[in-house]
Design a protein around this motif. Sequence first.
Motif, mmCIF file in Angstrom:
data_model
loop_
_atom_site.group_PDB
_atom_site.id
_atom_site.type_symbol
_atom_site.label_atom_id
_atom_site.label_comp_id
_atom_site.label_asym_id
_atom_site.label_seq_id
_atom_site.Cartn_x
_atom_site.Cartn_y
_atom_site.Cartn_z
ATOM 1 N N GLY A 140 20.523 6.448 5.322
ATOM 2 C CA GLY A 140 19.926 5.622 4.282
ATOM 3 C C GLY A 140 19.475 4.273 4.783
ATOM 4 O O GLY A 140 19.321 3.337 4.005
ATOM 5 N N GLY A 141 19.267 4.160 6.097
ATOM 6 C CA GLY A 141 18.745 2.917 6.665
ATOM 7 C C GLY A 141 17.276 2.771 6.330
ATOM 8 O O GLY A 141 16.688 3.635 5.691
ATOM 9 N N SER A 142 16.669 1.688 6.778
ATOM 10 C CA SER A 142 15.264 1.497 6.474
ATOM 11 C C SER A 142 14.395 2.266 7.461
ATOM 12 O O SER A 142 14.812 2.569 8.573
ATOM 13 C CB SER A 142 14.910 0.006 6.472
ATOM 14 N N VAL A 143 13.195 2.592 7.034
ATOM 15 C CA VAL A 143 12.262 3.326 7.894
ATOM 16 C C VAL A 143 11.553 2.323 8.800
ATOM 17 O O VAL A 143 11.007 1.340 8.321
ATOM 18 C CB VAL A 143 11.182 4.053 7.058
ATOM 19 N N THR A 144 11.574 2.561 10.088
ATOM 20 C CA THR A 144 10.837 1.685 10.997
ATOM 21 C C THR A 144 9.763 2.480 11.735
ATOM 22 O O THR A 144 8.681 1.990 11.982
ATOM 23 C CB THR A 144 11.775 1.016 12.026
ATOM 24 N N VAL A 145 10.086 3.726 12.064
ATOM 25 C CA VAL A 145 9.115 4.608 12.707
ATOM 26 C C VAL A 145 9.029 5.884 11.873
ATOM 27 O O VAL A 145 10.033 6.454 11.499
ATOM 28 C CB VAL A 145 9.537 4.965 14.150
ATOM 29 N N ARG B 84 12.078 8.214 0.015
ATOM 30 C CA ARG B 84 12.813 7.649 -1.119
ATOM 31 C C ARG B 84 14.288 7.590 -0.772
ATOM 32 O O ARG B 84 14.785 8.441 -0.053
ATOM 33 C CB ARG B 84 12.599 8.492 -2.373
ATOM 34 N N GLY B 85 14.974 6.601 -1.312
ATOM 35 C CA GLY B 85 16.405 6.471 -1.047
ATOM 36 C C GLY B 85 16.702 5.760 0.254
ATOM 37 O O GLY B 85 17.839 5.735 0.703
ATOM 38 N N VAL B 86 15.676 5.190 0.877
ATOM 39 C CA VAL B 86 15.898 4.444 2.118
ATOM 40 C C VAL B 86 16.134 2.973 1.788
ATOM 41 O O VAL B 86 15.804 2.516 0.701
ATOM 42 C CB VAL B 86 14.690 4.568 3.087
ATOM 43 N N ALA B 87 16.738 2.260 2.730
ATOM 44 C CA ALA B 87 17.024 0.843 2.517
ATOM 45 C C ALA B 87 15.717 0.059 2.451
ATOM 46 O O ALA B 87 14.721 0.425 3.073
ATOM 47 C CB ALA B 87 17.890 0.315 3.643
ATOM 48 N N TYR B 88 15.749 -0.994 1.691
ATOM 49 C CA TYR B 88 14.576 -1.846 1.552
ATOM 50 C C TYR B 88 14.318 -2.588 2.853
ATOM 51 O O TYR B 88 15.217 -3.182 3.433
ATOM 52 C CB TYR B 88 14.817 -2.830 0.411
ATOM 53 N N ASN B 89 13.085 -2.495 3.339
ATOM 54 C CA ASN B 89 12.705 -3.197 4.555
ATOM 55 C C ASN B 89 11.771 -4.350 4.172
ATOM 56 O O ASN B 89 10.678 -4.118 3.664
ATOM 57 C CB ASN B 89 12.001 -2.216 5.502
ATOM 58 N N PRO B 90 12.213 -5.603 4.389
ATOM 59 C CA PRO B 90 11.403 -6.754 3.957
ATOM 60 C C PRO B 90 10.050 -6.842 4.647
ATOM 61 O O PRO B 90 9.161 -7.559 4.187
ATOM 62 C CB PRO B 90 12.283 -7.965 4.286
ATOM 63 N N ALA B 91 9.873 -6.092 5.758
ATOM 64 C CA ALA B 91 8.590 -6.112 6.462
ATOM 65 C C ALA B 91 7.535 -5.310 5.706
ATOM 66 O O ALA B 91 6.345 -5.480 5.923
ATOM 67 C CB ALA B 91 8.757 -5.557 7.867
#
Length: 153
Positions: A50-55, A130-137
Amino acid sequence: MSVDVRVRCLREGCGGIVRFAARDSGEQERDCPRCGDSRRLAIDSDLARGGSVTVCPCCGGREFFLRKDFPQWLGLMIVIDAAIASCVFLYLKMMMWVWIVLGGAVLVDAALYFVTGIATVCYRCRAEFRGVAYNPAHTGFDLATSEKYAQVP
Ligand SMILES: [Zn+2]
Ligand SMILES: [Zn+2]
């Protein structure tokens, strides 16, 4: 809440959406509900937790935008209903109810916003997370960024 990933089927002209429930990391395989073609996806452990998506696990893209899952017609309906009700109360000179109705509509809108959540969408392949952590970027849809990927075959 497990991470829900939706990617488009690779078969040309199919347009099917293949869903992955990323509870575990590693390679997963699912069939397209439309054409039956299988689609593979490598889920990294950060995403499964459930971390944020980066790639993007589908195309390797690194740019994403946020989209509200909240249907616009529903929000509009609430606002219109509240406006009609408050006019009626205004006509009856029941000022307190005018404020209760308008305040209630704002609260319902806000509650729906949180319940329905936000989807993170890949600019390149339009995979949805969906359900991933919010990424401020990540911010709302940007046309200029989107057009960068329009040329990618
Ligand atoms: Zn398909
Ligand atoms: Zn992608």
